[in-house]
Design a protein around this motif. Structure first.
Motif, short mmCIF file in Angstrom:
data_model
loop_
_atom_site.label_atom_id
_atom_site.label_comp_id
_atom_site.label_asym_id
_atom_site.label_seq_id
_atom_site.Cartn_x
_atom_site.Cartn_y
_atom_site.Cartn_z
N GLU B 57 1.27 8.86 -1.93
CA GLU B 57 0.82 7.99 -3.14
C GLU B 57 2.13 7.67 -3.98
O GLU B 57 2.57 6.60 -4.50
CB GLU B 57 -0.13 8.58 -4.12
CG GLU B 57 -1.52 8.23 -3.66
CD GLU B 57 -2.53 8.52 -4.92
OE1 GLU B 57 -2.84 9.56 -5.03
OE2 GLU B 57 -2.93 7.68 -5.32
N ARG B 58 3.06 8.57 -4.32
CA ARG B 58 4.30 8.61 -5.07
C ARG B 58 5.11 7.75 -4.24
O ARG B 58 5.76 6.95 -4.95
CB ARG B 58 5.02 9.95 -5.27
CG ARG B 58 6.09 9.85 -6.04
CD ARG B 58 6.88 11.29 -6.38
NE ARG B 58 7.38 11.75 -4.98
CZ ARG B 58 8.12 12.91 -4.93
NH1 ARG B 58 8.27 13.43 -5.93
NH2 ARG B 58 8.39 13.02 -3.63
N THR B 63 -2.79 4.53 -1.02
CA THR B 63 -3.49 4.37 -2.31
C THR B 63 -4.70 5.29 -2.04
O THR B 63 -5.32 5.27 -0.90
CB THR B 63 -3.65 3.07 -2.64
OG1 THR B 63 -4.64 2.39 -1.59
CG2 THR B 63 -2.65 2.20 -2.85
N THR B 64 -5.38 5.59 -3.09
CA THR B 64 -6.65 6.42 -3.16
C THR B 64 -7.52 6.00 -4.12
O THR B 64 -7.09 5.31 -5.18
CB THR B 64 -6.48 7.84 -3.22
OG1 THR B 64 -5.85 8.24 -4.73
CG2 THR B 64 -5.39 8.45 -2.38
N CYS B 73 -8.78 7.80 0.95
CA CYS B 73 -7.34 7.38 1.06
C CYS B 73 -7.18 6.31 2.06
O CYS B 73 -7.95 6.45 2.92
CB CYS B 73 -6.76 8.62 1.75
SG CYS B 73 -6.91 10.27 0.65
N ALA B 76 -1.58 1.71 2.05
CA ALA B 76 -1.08 0.89 1.26
C ALA B 76 -0.67 -0.59 1.92
O ALA B 76 0.16 -0.53 2.80
CB ALA B 76 0.09 1.10 0.20
#
Lengths: 121, 121
Positions: B57-58, B63-64, B73, B76
């Motif tokens: 995600e970072r 994306t979640t 999850c 992206a």
DNA sequence: TATATACTGAACCATATGGTTCAGTATCGA
DNA sequence: TCGATACTGAACCATATGGTTCAGTATATA
């Protein structure tokens, strides 16, 4: 004859995850350089730069050779082929998946049209 | 509107440098999954998998979204565009450089031809 | 309402990373 | 031959990574 051990990708992506090392690659794409050259360019001790170069060597992105006192660093010929291949493969997989999603979204939209303005969220 | 902070590439290449995380991306390219799904598939605790997902995600690769108990999850949309761009740019730079070297080698070869068999090394 | 499920967060551990300093060794050049 | 240059290796440091366990909280479900 390229070894496709999974660790190879681990090493090369890890090598690329540091801005200094990406800078070194960029620099070497312009001209070969010694450890001293690179250390100067990136404001770092010789020892520090040597470690970065070691990481790039482990990832097979750079090769070095020592002549007299000077160790010369240069790009490895094979550089980035495997990494580009991995990324491209996945970009294709994913875009296929996103196309699917697009179709589903389109489908939902067309079903919604008759009585639009139901739930905005 | 994509932020091109250098740190972004740091994060995404770092995220790609682990085989488990590359596996998760591959998995998500087939279907969305919960943390529990992924933890099971990769023989890991929930907590361990959650950390991997946090790294992805970072890096803005995943994306979640949490619905009820379950965090889902998914890939992206933008995934891998920036990374592919960096790698392609450099592959081009480098192949240009290797072409140059080829020319030099050719030049040397043609000069050597008259009295070949000098130094094998 | 009680129990099971799904996640979350804190704490811990071993190892890796990104940097330094310091003390060498090897080589070049005057 | 002597001094400067170029690297090398060991040791150290702070922080990050990849994993765990344990103790929660929140949500479904019987």
């Amino acid at each position: 004859m390229v070894q496709y051990r999974p660790a190879q990708l681990d090493f090369s992506f890890a090598a690329l995850s540091d801005a200094t090392r990406r800078g070194v690659l960029e620099q070497l794409s312009r001209a070969d350089a010694s450890i001293t050259d690179l250390a100067g360019k990136f404001h770092m001790t010789l020892t520090g730069m040597k470690k970065h170069v070691a990481v790039l060597e482990r990832a097979a992105l750079v090769t070095t050779e020592k002549a007299g006192r000077v160790r010369t660093c240069r790009l490895a010929m094979r550089a980035l082929e495997e990494e580009a291949a991995w990324i491209e493969r996945h970009r294709q997989l994913w875009s296929a998946r996103f196309d699917e999603l697009d179709k589903i979204v389109e489908h939902l939209k067309s079903k919604e049209k008759p009585d639009a303005r139901r739930k905005t969220r």
